[in-house]
Design a protein around this motif. Structure first.
Motif, PDB file in Angstrom:
ATOM      1  N   GLU A   1       3.968  -5.103   5.084  1.00  0.00           N
ATOM      2  CA  GLU A   1       4.406  -5.464   6.433  1.00  0.00           C
ATOM      3  C   GLU A   1       3.832  -6.838   6.739  1.00  0.00           C
ATOM      4  O   GLU A   1       2.619  -7.004   6.853  1.00  0.00           O
ATOM      5  CB  GLU A   1       3.910  -4.438   7.441  1.00  0.00           C
ATOM      6  CG  GLU A   1       4.558  -3.071   7.237  1.00  0.00           C
ATOM      7  CD  GLU A   1       3.684  -1.934   7.703  1.00  0.00           C
ATOM      8  OE1 GLU A   1       4.018  -1.308   8.715  1.00  0.00           O
ATOM      9  OE2 GLU A   1       2.644  -1.682   7.055  1.00  0.00           O
TER      10      GLU A   1
ATOM     11  N   HIS B   1       4.791  -0.059   0.518  1.00  0.00           N
ATOM     12  CA  HIS B   1       5.451  -1.093   1.317  1.00  0.00           C
ATOM     13  C   HIS B   1       4.457  -2.153   1.772  1.00  0.00           C
ATOM     14  O   HIS B   1       3.245  -1.952   1.734  1.00  0.00           O
ATOM     15  CB  HIS B   1       6.206  -0.493   2.513  1.00  0.00           C
ATOM     16  CG  HIS B   1       5.348  -0.002   3.635  1.00  0.00           C
ATOM     17  ND1 HIS B   1       5.738  -0.043   4.950  1.00  0.00           N
ATOM     18  CD2 HIS B   1       4.108   0.550   3.639  1.00  0.00           C
ATOM     19  CE1 HIS B   1       4.788   0.466   5.716  1.00  0.00           C
ATOM     20  NE2 HIS B   1       3.788   0.845   4.966  1.00  0.00           N
TER      21      HIS B   1
ATOM     22  N   HIS C   1       0.865  -1.181   0.000  1.00  0.00           N
ATOM     23  CA  HIS C   1       0.000   0.000   0.000  1.00  0.00           C
ATOM     24  C   HIS C   1       0.900   1.228   0.000  1.00  0.00           C
ATOM     25  O   HIS C   1       2.058   1.149   0.399  1.00  0.00           O
ATOM     26  CB  HIS C   1      -0.925  -0.006   1.221  1.00  0.00           C
ATOM     27  CG  HIS C   1      -0.179  -0.026   2.512  1.00  0.00           C
ATOM     28  ND1 HIS C   1       0.340  -1.181   3.049  1.00  0.00           N
ATOM     29  CD2 HIS C   1       0.176   0.968   3.364  1.00  0.00           C
ATOM     30  CE1 HIS C   1       0.972  -0.886   4.177  1.00  0.00           C
ATOM     31  NE2 HIS C   1       0.902   0.406   4.381  1.00  0.00           N
TER      32      HIS C   1
ATOM     33  N   HIS D   1       2.172   5.362   0.635  1.00  0.00           N
ATOM     34  CA  HIS D   1       2.160   6.485   1.583  1.00  0.00           C
ATOM     35  C   HIS D   1       2.726   7.712   0.887  1.00  0.00           C
ATOM     36  O   HIS D   1       3.583   7.589   0.003  1.00  0.00           O
ATOM     37  CB  HIS D   1       3.017   6.197   2.813  1.00  0.00           C
ATOM     38  CG  HIS D   1       2.426   5.182   3.741  1.00  0.00           C
ATOM     39  ND1 HIS D   1       1.358   5.452   4.549  1.00  0.00           N
ATOM     40  CD2 HIS D   1       2.775   3.890   3.991  1.00  0.00           C
ATOM     41  CE1 HIS D   1       1.056   4.376   5.260  1.00  0.00           C
ATOM     42  NE2 HIS D   1       1.894   3.398   4.942  1.00  0.00           N
TER      43      HIS D   1
END
Ligand code: MN
Length: 322
Positions: free
Chosen positions: A122, A120, A76, A78
Motif C-alpha cells: 500500500e 500486498h 506483506h 495476510h
C-alpha cells in the motif's frame, strides 16, 4: 454492577430516557506506522476484540503528506481475513500477489480477500494529494471460508442510502435492504454516514447484531451521548434504533454484524485458529511459499517478526469470551 448503598431510596427517574446512555467508548491507542506517521488503533482493544466479524480498525490521518512520501507499506502477507480500505481524503495505490493494481479513493472501497494467503503493498504514488485520511479495517473470515482463493476488488458503484438529514454509503455488507457489491462472508455492515447540520437521524439497527460507531470528524451524538471525534463507541446488541444528532454536521462510520462466535488468533497480519497454524503461516511467508507472485514495484517484502515466547491463545470477541 450492583448498588452498594446501605439505604437505597426509591428514585423517580421520570418518563424521559437518560440523556447520556453509558456506552463503551474506545479511544484507541497510537501505533507506530513508519517514521513519519502514527495511526490510532481501536480494534482489537483489550476488552473489545471484535464487532461482528470486524476485527481490526485503524484510523490514519488526516496527515499532511504533501512534502513527504506518504504511505509506504512494503509487501506483506495476510491470511484468514479481508482488508477493507475506506478513504476520506487522498489516495493509496494497492498492488498484490495475484496481479491486482488499483487506487483507493474517497467514495470507492477496496476489498482484498486474503483467504488462504495473499501479499500486498500500500503506497502513495510519487505524485499524491497533500492530505491522506482514511480507515483500514479487517474482517475475519468464518471457518468455512477462511481458506478460499485470494481475491481483490475495487468498487465505486456503492449503494447510497438516504436517511433523514443524512446521506450514507454502504461500503460493505447489508443495510436497509441493500447490499454492497463487494464480497463478504458473514452478516455484517460497514456504512459511512454524512450527517447534515442540525441533523436528527434515526438509524435503524438489528437487535441480533452488535454495532460500533466511529465519529470521524464533526460533532455527533447518539441518543444524546457525545461521540468524541476519533473514538469508537461500542453499542452492543439488542438495539432496534439509535438517534444520531449533530449541530454542525459530522461523519460517522457504522460497523456492525452478527456476533462472531469463533475464537481466533490474530498475530501480525495473520488470522488463524491456533498457535501452530500461525507458526505455519509465518514460516510459509519467510520461505516465500504460498502467497502468490512477488508484488511488483513495491520494494523489499517485510520480514515477519519473531514469534512471541509464549504460545498464542485463541480469543473470543469480547471480555465475556476471553
Ligand atoms: Mn495489509
Amino acid at each position: 454492577m450492583t448498588n452498594l448503598e446501605r439505604d437505597p431510596q426509591e428514585t423517580d427517574c421520570g418518563g424521559q430516557p437518560a440523556p447520556t446512555a453509558a456506552f463503551d467508548v474506545i479511544a484507541g491507542r497510537k501505533v507506530y506506522f513508519g517514521p513519519r506517521s502514527t495511526v490510532i488503533r481501536w480494534l482489537p482493544d483489550r476488552a473489545r476484540r471484535m464487532v461482528g466479524a470486524w476485527c481490526f480498525a485503524d484510523h490514519f490521518g488526516p496527515d499532511e503528506i504533501g512534502d513527504g512520501p506518504g504511505m509506504q507499506v512494503a509487501p506483506h502477507p495476510h491470511t484468514g481475513l479481508q482488508t477493507v480500505s475506506w478513504l476520506f481524503e487522498g489516495e493509496v495505490l494497492h498492488r498484490d500477489s495475484i496481479g491486482s493494481a488499483a487506487i483507493a479513493r474517497p467514495g470507492a472501497v477496496n476489498v482484498m480477500t486474503a483467504g488462504r494467503g495473499i501479499a500486498h503493498s500500500e503506497l502513495s504514488a510519487p505524485e499524491h494529494s497533500p492530505v491522506l485520511h482514511g480507515l483500514q479495517l479487517w474482517v475475519a473470515l468464518p471457518h468455512e471460508h477462511r481458506f478460499i482463493d485470494p481475491a481483490f476488488t475495487s468498487e465505486r458503484d456503492l449503494p447510497r442510502i438516504s436517511l433523514p438529514d443524512a446521506e450514507a454509503t454502504l461500503f460493505l455488507g447489508e443495510y436497509a435492504g441493500q447490499a454492497s457489491p463487494a464480497p463478504y462472508y458473514s452478516p455484517l455492515v460497514g456504512l459511512s454516514v454524512v450527517l447534515n447540520e442540525s441533523a436528527r437521524t434515526p438509524l435503524p439497527l438489528r437487535p441480533e447484531w452488535e454495532y460500533a460507531l466511529i465519529c470521524v470528524d464533526g460533532d455527533a451524538r447518539l441518543d444524546g451521548a457525545d461521540l468524541e471525534p476519533g473514538t469508537l463507541t461500542y453499542l452492543g446488541e439488542g438495539r432496534t434504533t439509535g438517534a444520531l444528532t449533530s449541530v454542525g454536521g459530522a461523519r460517522v462510520v457504522v460497523l456492525g454484524g452478527e456476533p462472531f462466535d469463533e475464537r481466533i488468533v490474530m498475530w501480525w497480519n495473520f488470522i488463524g485458529r491456533d498457535h501452530d497454524e500461525i507458526v505455519a503461516f509465518r514460516e510459509a511467508w519467510e520461505a516465500d511459499r504460498g502467497f502468490g507472485d512477488a508484488v511488483p514495484d513495491s520494494g523489499d517484502r517485510l520480514p515477519a517478526p519473531p514469534m512471541p515466547a509464549l504460545r498464542l491463545k485463541p480469543r473470543g470477541r469480547g471480555p465475556e469470551t476471553q
